[in-house]
Design a protein around this motif. Sequence first.
Motif: not given
Length: 933
Positions: A452-460
């Motif tokens: 659920r972190s931005s690293d896995f939920c957003e962008g590349a």
Amino acid sequence: MSQVHNPLYTPLISDLPEPSVTGSHAVATSPAVEPEIRPEAAQSRESSVAVQLQGAQKRLDRLLGRASGNLPCLTGSVYAELGRNIPRPGLFSGLRSAHGRLMDAARACDKAAAALAGIPARSFAGVPLPKALLNRLSAYTEAQNALYGEVRRFMEASGNDSALLSSLLHSTQYRASEALNLVASLQLAGGSGEGLSAEQQVVRANMQDRMADMGDMTVSGGMKALAPGMHERTLQRRVDGQMKELFDALDRLEQQGAGMSEQQFRREAADVRNVLDRARAAVALLNTDGMSVEDRSLHAGLNDLLDRCSARLGNLSGCSLHGEVVKAVDELMPGIDPDACRALASKTGLTRLRNALMDVAGGLARYNADLRALKGDIQAGASSPDRVRSGLMQAWRRLRSGSTDKNSTLLYALYLAGSGGLSNSVALRNFLGRCGVSVSVREAVNLFAAARSSDFCEGAGAAFLEKFAGTLSTRQPIVEAQAEEIGAMYAGTAADRAVLRGEYIAAAFEHDVEIPTLLEASLRGIPTDQLEMKAGSDTLKSAKVLGHGAANTVTLCVYRGENGEDVPLVFKPETAARQGFPDLTVYRLGYRAGARVMQINVAASRSADAAGCGDAVARSRIGVYDGRVGLFMEKAPGSTACDLMTGRSCVPDGRGNKLTLGQVVSGLRKKGLLDGMRANLMRELNRLEWADALSGQADRHYQNYLVDINPETGAVKVTGIDNDASFGARKVGVAKVDIAGRDELRQALEAAHAGPLPVMVDASALSDDQKRILRIFMPDLPDDATQVNIAGNPALQAQLSGAGVHLSVVVDGSTLNEDQLGVMRRHLGFNQLFRPSFIDRETYDKLRLLDENAYRMSLRDCLDDEALDAAVSRLRDAKAVAEDLARRGRVVDDWKDAAVLDAMKAEVRGVDRDSLFHHLHFGFFQRDFLGKV
């Protein structure tokens, strides 16, 4: 002066004013006709030529009709067009009053066009013409004349001779002439025919043929169809020869049913394009040599159409079948960047997750290398069907073997958690446990937080996981089936294989179908009559994603239709649909792994058409969007039954508001229209029930059909969507299911008080040796026996099975009780299993006359043999059910008849609405709407 193309028609509308321009700016001749009226003898010779070239002429008319899709002064857009391009003059220019009169005339023209355009063309076939229609036609021609005069005045006063004004100057008169000629033609066809000359009889017969094809065509459609042929006589005479040559070439190609090799196909496409270029050159000459005064908008449309046809044929002549196979590989197994995986690994502090990401990155590198080598060999023609199949499976196994398989599953679970598919760490841990991956409670909590972190939920990071998950979610049987199909596609690229038929060249010329669609269809063996001809990149106006996931993206595409109208189509890619297909419990209903979901939907449309219920399910065809082959479905109006039943505000009231079903019912009751709406809804749902009965649909829950209710009139339209769960081979009747081979299900049913189930054999289908086995055990069996129950003879069952005989164990779902239905649903996932209680008269008449062989032929190209046999079996049972309903007086002529509603209420009386029996055993109106409307 006469504005009508054929003077033979004028007496039929002699009381109409002829189009004319009055006042000081009147002109001596009309731009809609040539200065000289030819004698009747000359007309006779022209008709003879037209009769001789009838086939080519019809195709030319269709081509010209498409070019005339957005004719000025007909579509109600003149005022807006002038407003955009002819700004209001300055205060002291002296042109304000002329401009004002021009805009007023344009507004009146649009209003008269709107009043006339939507009337059914057939309404004008009556003789004499009704006064109301005569008035609208007269108002339309007068408005065109008035606009002609104001355009002429403004051009002279302002010196503005722009293309728009020049085109309008001609268009006003063309549209008036077209309207008069259409009505005159319709009246000629609709009259008695007495007193007509032989030539008039030919014209009358031709118009009657056109009327037979008109269906519900409006005046607008009729004028568009008539426009090119009426006032472009010079154009047609000049290009007839070239067009006949072109259409003859296409006819010869279409007759090559066995197909052509790639090289021959390229040559033929190039030859057709050369013929087309000659025809285009002939049209271009007309614009310069003064042979005709043309409607610029029509010629511009025609030239644009011919340009696009030439470009498509050029693309076909440069086609690469090997390239299409490579695209199919990319769609099934797209390249995935391992660096994106490594980048995610560098951002996480969880050792297990970091190790998993690095392991998967190594697998992806090997996966990509395998695919590059495979695609290189395919493109070079250096592979074989077997190597294509094995190469695809080898690449897939790179991610599904050893430690990489478990780590890939871990990443897939993170994708599900990050996208909302798993709601918490407990669900994450349970999912991984079911997949054979063990994690502790603490690890699950940390992994869920990472997901659920931005690293896995957003962008590349999110983009990588989504692409990876889409590839990984494909089950092995589906990968194997698609690898088999891609291998067969590669086999079709061989130099000596004749897989490309001429029908694909004809489709490229005459329609807007995408080139990749044609090539994919040819390699996959899909005929052009299953293709969506409106879906092409050069006609795509907009696209909007409606739903998105790892294995599926549903897109609403809006295309430009032949007449300039918007054509909204919902696209679902085939690879994604196949990947998600096993998720349906009803996958156990006898679908082969190689079944094409898109062709199942096409078959559902055809089956409904055969029963006279064609609009009860969303019409579906096959095409390519964004490089992916898949299904195009017509966008249906309305809201799901679920939305209506749960009280959502979803019914537009025409004033920008949305109403609940309760508000709609209340409003219609006050107007005295509720009984009519209820009758319409009952009939529409009944038609869907019978369409589903033929297709074997097993999943018609209340979220996959749409109901459109007009809150002002009570009109109703019901449309079944998502017809993937149709045409399973196990459903052999309206509510009959063959459970042969499902021993666990059979035992469970017998334990649920069903008793011994019948084991049936079709004696009429047995070979002589098989019949001898049957007669040893059953010597008294009549010679004409067909379905024979051998349930009590296990020895006979064993011998017949050993001799290759299919023994069916058929259960009639309409006779099952609550417990038995529960067993059936747990094993096979039904959301409907009933015999309709009634049948509409129109459906009954159509079904009763439906020819079994014709029905089989209509579905043959969509289904495998097993599914086709089951479809024919359902047809036979549907006919028997319909005849039983007829004997019981349940063929409905009037759905307002209170006896119908009373009978439906009596059937459900005393049944728990929350029970499975109520959910599966009753028709859609009884199940979803009884007591609510």
